[in-house]
Design a protein around this motif. Structure first.
Motif, PDB file in Angstrom:
ATOM      1  N   TYR A   3      12.434  20.430   1.841  1.00 27.30           N
ATOM      2  CA  TYR A   3      11.191  20.378   1.207  1.00 27.30           C
ATOM      3  C   TYR A   3      11.311  19.405   0.142  1.00 27.30           C
ATOM      4  O   TYR A   3      10.296  18.697  -0.467  1.00 27.30           O
ATOM      5  N   SER A   4      12.358  19.374  -0.665  1.00 27.17           N
ATOM      6  CA  SER A   4      12.498  18.481  -1.753  1.00 27.17           C
ATOM      7  C   SER A   4      12.482  17.006  -1.368  1.00 27.17           C
ATOM      8  O   SER A   4      11.782  16.172  -1.989  1.00 27.17           O
ATOM      9  N   LEU A   5      13.030  16.723  -0.217  1.00 29.38           N
ATOM     10  CA  LEU A   5      12.898  15.519   0.457  1.00 29.38           C
ATOM     11  C   LEU A   5      11.590  15.086   0.683  1.00 29.38           C
ATOM     12  O   LEU A   5      11.241  14.001   0.342  1.00 29.38           O
ATOM     13  N   ILE A   6      11.078  15.880   1.326  1.00 36.35           N
ATOM     14  CA  ILE A   6       9.531  15.695   1.689  1.00 36.35           C
ATOM     15  C   ILE A   6       8.641  15.279   0.689  1.00 36.35           C
ATOM     16  O   ILE A   6       7.875  14.411   0.792  1.00 36.35           O
ATOM     17  N   PHE A   7       8.960  16.101  -0.383  1.00 33.95           N
ATOM     18  CA  PHE A   7       8.038  15.994  -1.890  1.00 33.95           C
ATOM     19  C   PHE A   7       8.329  14.548  -2.219  1.00 33.95           C
ATOM     20  O   PHE A   7       7.558  14.031  -2.737  1.00 33.95           O
ATOM     21  N   GLY A   8       9.722  14.166  -2.171  1.00 40.28           N
ATOM     22  CA  GLY A   8      10.181  13.234  -3.138  1.00 40.28           C
ATOM     23  C   GLY A   8       9.868  11.889  -2.314  1.00 40.28           C
ATOM     24  O   GLY A   8       9.185  10.987  -2.778  1.00 40.28           O
ATOM     25  N   ILE A   9       9.779  11.924  -0.906  1.00 32.84           N
ATOM     26  CA  ILE A   9       9.224  10.968  -0.058  1.00 32.84           C
ATOM     27  C   ILE A   9       7.711  10.559  -0.245  1.00 32.84           C
ATOM     28  O   ILE A   9       6.980   9.269  -0.364  1.00 32.84           O
ATOM     29  N   SER A  10       7.068  11.742  -0.187  1.00 37.28           N
ATOM     30  CA  SER A  10       5.678  11.796  -0.297  1.00 37.28           C
ATOM     31  C   SER A  10       5.302  11.133  -1.658  1.00 37.28           C
ATOM     32  O   SER A  10       4.081  10.302  -1.754  1.00 37.28           O
ATOM     33  N   LEU A  11       6.117  11.426  -3.026  1.00 36.95           N
ATOM     34  CA  LEU A  11       5.556  10.930  -4.152  1.00 36.95           C
ATOM     35  C   LEU A  11       5.661   9.563  -4.179  1.00 36.95           C
ATOM     36  O   LEU A  11       4.839   8.832  -4.723  1.00 36.95           O
ATOM     37  N   MET A  12       6.970   9.165  -3.406  1.00 40.79           N
ATOM     38  CA  MET A  12       7.201   7.725  -3.661  1.00 40.79           C
ATOM     39  C   MET A  12       6.168   7.035  -2.782  1.00 40.79           C
ATOM     40  O   MET A  12       5.638   5.939  -3.335  1.00 40.79           O
ATOM     41  N   ALA A  13       5.766   7.417  -1.670  1.00 43.35           N
ATOM     42  CA  ALA A  13       4.753   6.817  -0.762  1.00 43.35           C
ATOM     43  C   ALA A  13       3.447   6.893  -1.654  1.00 43.35           C
ATOM     44  O   ALA A  13       2.754   5.733  -1.476  1.00 43.35           O
ATOM     45  N   LEU A  14       3.144   7.998  -2.244  1.00 38.36           N
ATOM     46  CA  LEU A  14       1.842   7.626  -3.161  1.00 38.36           C
ATOM     47  C   LEU A  14       1.883   6.705  -4.224  1.00 38.36           C
ATOM     48  O   LEU A  14       0.914   5.958  -4.361  1.00 38.36           O
ATOM     49  N   THR A  15       2.881   6.790  -4.801  1.00 38.96           N
ATOM     50  CA  THR A  15       3.295   5.922  -5.904  1.00 38.96           C
ATOM     51  C   THR A  15       2.768   4.403  -5.428  1.00 38.96           C
ATOM     52  O   THR A  15       2.419   3.494  -5.885  1.00 38.96           O
ATOM     53  N   ALA A  16       3.880   4.004  -4.445  1.00 40.57           N
ATOM     54  CA  ALA A  16       3.647   2.701  -3.729  1.00 40.57           C
ATOM     55  C   ALA A  16       2.280   2.466  -3.115  1.00 40.57           C
ATOM     56  O   ALA A  16       1.728   1.441  -3.435  1.00 40.57           O
ATOM     57  N   PHE A  17       1.383   3.288  -2.628  1.00 35.51           N
ATOM     58  CA  PHE A  17       0.310   3.213  -2.376  1.00 35.51           C
ATOM     59  C   PHE A  17      -0.645   2.713  -3.260  1.00 35.51           C
ATOM     60  O   PHE A  17      -1.578   1.802  -3.442  1.00 35.51           O
ATOM     61  N   LEU A  18      -0.689   3.648  -4.324  1.00 35.33           N
ATOM     62  CA  LEU A  18      -1.427   3.418  -5.581  1.00 35.33           C
ATOM     63  C   LEU A  18      -1.158   1.895  -6.221  1.00 35.33           C
ATOM     64  O   LEU A  18      -2.107   1.304  -6.705  1.00 35.33           O
ATOM     65  N   TYR A  19       0.183   1.655  -6.397  1.00 38.98           N
ATOM     66  CA  TYR A  19       0.436   0.185  -7.045  1.00 38.98           C
ATOM     67  C   TYR A  19      -0.266  -0.927  -5.943  1.00 38.98           C
ATOM     68  O   TYR A  19      -0.408  -1.888  -6.482  1.00 38.98           O
ATOM     69  N   TYR A  20      -0.087  -0.693  -4.655  1.00 41.37           N
ATOM     70  CA  TYR A  20      -0.507  -1.772  -3.668  1.00 41.37           C
ATOM     71  C   TYR A  20      -2.057  -1.915  -3.795  1.00 41.37           C
ATOM     72  O   TYR A  20      -2.535  -3.067  -3.565  1.00 41.37           O
ATOM     73  N   ARG A  21      -2.646  -0.676  -3.883  1.00 36.34           N
ATOM     74  CA  ARG A  21      -4.009  -0.789  -3.969  1.00 36.34           C
ATOM     75  C   ARG A  21      -4.631  -1.607  -5.308  1.00 36.34           C
ATOM     76  O   ARG A  21      -5.654  -2.208  -5.340  1.00 36.34           O
ATOM     77  N   SER A  22      -4.001  -1.172  -6.244  1.00 36.24           N
ATOM     78  CA  SER A  22      -4.280  -1.760  -7.770  1.00 36.24           C
ATOM     79  C   SER A  22      -4.000  -3.155  -7.642  1.00 36.24           C
ATOM     80  O   SER A  22      -4.931  -3.878  -8.027  1.00 36.24           O
ATOM     81  N   ASN A  23      -2.841  -3.522  -7.189  1.00 35.12           N
ATOM     82  CA  ASN A  23      -2.571  -4.945  -7.073  1.00 35.12           C
ATOM     83  C   ASN A  23      -3.429  -5.734  -6.001  1.00 35.12           C
ATOM     84  O   ASN A  23      -3.929  -7.150  -6.415  1.00 35.12           O
ATOM     85  N   ARG A  24      -3.773  -5.296  -4.899  1.00 34.37           N
ATOM     86  CA  ARG A  24      -4.685  -5.817  -4.115  1.00 34.37           C
ATOM     87  C   ARG A  24      -6.248  -5.950  -4.628  1.00 34.37           C
ATOM     88  O   ARG A  24      -6.897  -7.059  -4.577  1.00 34.37           O
ATOM     89  N   GLN A  25      -6.800  -5.021  -5.293  1.00 34.91           N
ATOM     90  CA  GLN A  25      -8.007  -5.071  -5.995  1.00 34.91           C
ATOM     91  C   GLN A  25      -8.167  -5.904  -7.059  1.00 34.91           C
ATOM     92  O   GLN A  25      -8.972  -6.598  -7.218  1.00 34.91           O
ATOM     93  N   GLN A  26      -6.886  -6.168  -7.656  1.00 35.31           N
ATOM     94  CA  GLN A  26      -6.810  -7.254  -8.870  1.00 35.31           C
ATOM     95  C   GLN A  26      -6.690  -8.661  -8.465  1.00 35.31           C
ATOM     96  O   GLN A  26      -7.566  -9.351  -8.736  1.00 35.31           O
ATOM     97  N   LYS A  27      -6.090  -8.984  -7.128  1.00 35.98           N
ATOM     98  CA  LYS A  27      -6.242 -10.121  -6.434  1.00 35.98           C
ATOM     99  C   LYS A  27      -7.559 -10.391  -6.063  1.00 35.98           C
ATOM    100  O   LYS A  27      -8.088 -11.460  -5.891  1.00 35.98           O
ATOM    101  N   LEU A  28      -8.078  -9.486  -5.389  1.00 36.28           N
ATOM    102  CA  LEU A  28      -9.635  -9.658  -4.797  1.00 36.28           C
ATOM    103  C   LEU A  28     -10.286  -9.899  -5.873  1.00 36.28           C
ATOM    104  O   LEU A  28     -11.250 -10.913  -5.882  1.00 36.28           O
TER     105      LEU A  28
END
Length: 738
Positions: free
Chosen positions: A502-527
């Protein structure tokens, strides 16, 4: 902040994974045992032993096995001749398992069946191998499939000799079809299965063909000292070593190898190899510019080839003609090639085709290619009138045989000859034919590339299938001493292990969410940045366009042509309304852009009616409403064509705008003018004009770059001179469907 979060998560995941792995290995035991027949206590080999947790192995020749398991796991013993036995592991002690239904008579019958099956498998192997050889030249896919089928019966036998034979044959098939990397890989696998001189020589040939000359020398030189090699193999050995040394520039060493091979060929009366080696010795001397020796060996190859089939004589004659061409002995070259044409006329077309294939797919021996070479020899002597009939024959024969490569070269050369003679009308006609042939050749090349890509995928799949069969063979050979595989899948039963998951799943999910938010913010800024840049460029382009148009109105007013000025202003207002309506759009329908272009060109033509005529041509199959294009993208190129190209012509020019379909989702827009050209225009411009033009074109390039970045490379623009004398300009814009 984000970087710290990433590092913390990675450290946590690594620690938890290592801890989980350590916990998983605790409690495992190496269980050893035997499997025997209950009736006679005979050890049984090849029995499958597994656990309910996924571990797996087989018994060796003494019926012994070893497997990792835990106390409480279920041991499962099964085989095709046995009743399945299940045994619960109670401790780490050795286990003796007795199986019912495996008596002496049953064992003997099983051994007899295996012997008969082995013989049948070997017969099938050879039959499939013969079929692969038969299809090698005509159907690569089917030939490779037969190789795979020849290896399938060997999977349980582990027969090294037969596997080596299959892999060697596969390498020969790949080498015939110029897949040299795959050929080298399979020859190496064949040598690992079983070493042989034949396979090493074939590997050396593949290295030479793949330009790995040092590797070829290293694999072949040790074979020179090998005893009891059959003459033909020794000839091939010296020939291949000579080829490698020739490419490495060691001409003396290459000549020595060729001479040794030639001596063996002459001693054993192997005529084809005598011809080959005489010809290669001649090539080696020709490189050293030793003309007398080269001619002697070429003459030997010609004399020997006369005793062979006619097509072989033509092959050798063409080599000699090429030699004369290199030495600028054009009269001798022409004489030989004319004789070859007479020989080809007397040969069946199938023989002509085989003669071409034997040399090279890049320089096949055909009447159209020989005619083309004769024409080139005449041209080299400035005998243009003599060259023209041979070029025309080459074109006709190439068209008959659908040989687009020769047809292209001959048509281009004919156009150049007419140009040198001053017959520009025929030169233009030939050049137009050349353009048509090039277009056809381009389409064919695209089709060939598509077929090659598809075929390479099929080859890769078959090669993977063969590789898996090779792996099965290796596993079969080691099944009596090693476990086939140990795949450990353990159930997580404790709460602590579940918490880790469960800890691993939570950690991976948190990392994926963080990466997604960073990617979306960067893409919106570039657009947002791209949109601001596009808007800035459009605001620069629209005033530029308006200024140029008002200059045209000013011209009419200066001439006191009130009616023309009113008409121009009326049409200009319509144009400006449309331009302003589309000024905030990234893309508009192509139909709208074409309407704007028609109106704009009409306005410019009304001012420069004595300077150019124009034509806007849209292919019927183009659906202009289905494509989107950035507004005002084409207008600057048209403006440049009129103002900087056609305006300075002394006589009336032409402007052509063509829209044609390239593929189902791509069309090409061509803007062609026969003006003074980019070079001449640049010479006439003032510094201020150069600066303004550079700025306008720079804005266009920036728009295209930003739009391609936002919309995945939808627009591609190229600019070239229309004619070889650097007059005229051609702008090609390729537009992909959204």
């Amino acid at each position: 902040m984000l970087r710290r979060i990433y590092i913390s998560i990675l450290v946590l995941m690594t620690a938890l994974s290592a801890w989980s792995q350590a916990n998983n290995t605790q409690g495992q035991l190496l269980i050893k045992g035997t499997v025997k027949g209950m009736e006679n206590r005979v050890p049984i080999q090849g029995v499958q032993v597994s656990t309910d947790k996924g571990a797996y192995t087989t018994t060796n020749g003494l019926g012994e096995f070893s497997i990792r398991a835990s106390v409480g796991d279920m041991l499962i013993v099964e085989g095709s001749e046995l009743e399945t036995v299940r045994y619960r592991i109670k401790s780490g002690e050795d286990v003796d398992i007795l199986v019912e239904g495996y008596g002496g008579a049953v064992g003997q019958a099983r051994q007899k069946r295996e012997t008969v099956s082995s013989r049948t498998n070997l017969a099938d192997h050879q039959r499939f191998l013969d079929s692969a050889e038969a299809y090698k030249r005509i159907d690569l896919e089917k030939s490779i499939d037969f190789i795979a089928r020849s290896m399938e019966p060997l999977g349980s036998m582990g027969n090294r000799k037969e596997f080596s034979s299959s892999l060697r044959t596969l390498g020969e098939i790949y080498m015939f079809h110029e897949q040299y990397d795959l050929a080298i890989t399979n020859f190496k696998d064949a040598l690992e299965a079983q070493e042989s001189n034949r396979t090493k020589i074939l590997l050396g040939k593949a290295y030479v063909l793949n330009s790995n000359f040092e590797s070829a020398v290293s694999i072949l030189e040790p074979l020179v000292e090998t005893k009891n090699m059959v003459p033909y193999q020794r000839i091939e050995l010296f020939e291949t070593l000579g080829d490698a040394q020739m490419e490495l520039g060691n001409l003396k060493l290459a000549q020595e190898y060729y001479r040794q091979g030639l001596l063996i060929a002459e001693k054993n009366q192997i005529s084809p190899k005598e011809i080959d080696l005489n010809s290669k010795l001649a090539d080696a001397f020709a490189v050293e510019d030793r003309t007398l020796e080269a001619e002697g060996f070429y003459q030997n190859s010609l004399d020997l080839s006369k005793k062979m089939a006619p097509e072989r004589f033509v092959q050798e004659s063409e080599k000699v003609a090429d030699f004369y061409n290199q030495k600028s002995r054009y009269a001798d070259e022409i004489q030989i090639r004319k004789r070859n044409l007479d020989e080809l006329k007397q040969m069946p077309r199938s023989s002509v085709a085989s003669a071409g294939q034997a040399i090279s797919t890049r320089d096949t021996i055909t009447s159209q290619r020989i005619n083309y070479k004769i024409a080139n020899a005449y041209i080299a002597q400035d005998k243009l009138d003599e060259a023209i009939p041979y070029l025309e024959k080459s074109i006709v024969e190439a068209d008959r045989d659908d040989d687009l490569v020769v047809q292209k070269d001959a048509t281009r050369k004919l156009s150049e000859v007419y140009k040198y003679k001053g017959d520009y009308t025929k030169a233009l006609e030939s050049y137009q034919d050349y353009v048509a042939v090039v277009d056809s050749l381009y389409v064919r090349k695209e089709q060939e590339i598509s077929r090659a890509a598809r075929f390479n995928r099929e080859i890769a799949n078959t090669q993977n299938r063969i590789s898996s069969l090779e792996q099965e063979r290796e596993l079969s050979q080691s099944k009596y001493s090693l476990a086939v595989t140990e795949q450990q899948l353990y159930e997580e039963t404790s709460k602590r292990q579940k918490w880790i998951i469960y800890s691993l799943i939570f950690g991976i999910s948190l990392m994926a969410l963080t990466a997604f938010l960073y990617y979306r913010s960067n893409r919106q800024q570039k657009l947002a940045n791209n949109l601001l840049a596009l808007k800035s460029l459009r605001t620069q382009m629209n005033p530029h366009f308006i200024f140029n148009a008002l200059n045209s109105v000013n011209t009419y007013i200066a001439k006191s042509d009130e009616r023309s000025a009113n008409r121009f202003l009326s049409e200009f207002s319509v144009l400006m309304r449309s331009v302003l309506e589309n000024s905030e759009e990234d893309f508009i329908p192509l139909s709208k852009e074409l309407e704007l272009l028609r109106l704009y060109v009409k306005l410019e033509h009304s001012r420069f009616a004595d300077k150019f005529d124009y034509d806007i041509e849209v292919d019927k199959e183009v659906d202009v409403d289905a494509f989107q294009i950035p507004p005002m993208l084409l207008q600057p190129y048209i403006e440049n064509a009129i103002w900087h190209g056609l305006r300075y012509r002394e006589e009336k020019g032409s402007l052509r705008i063509k829209v044609k379909q390239v593929t189902s989702d791509m069309l090409e827009i061509c803007i062609e003018d026969d003006g003074i050209g980019r070079k001449k225009s640049a010479e006439l411009k003032t510094n201020n004009q150069k600066k303004q033009n550079s700025k306008g074109m720079g804005n266009i390039k920036k728009r295209i770059q930003i739009l391609n970045d936002m919309y995945k490379n939808r627009v591609e623009v190229s600019i070239s001179d229309l004619y070889k004398d650097q007059t005229g300009t051609r702008v090609s814009l390729k537009l992909k469907k959204q």
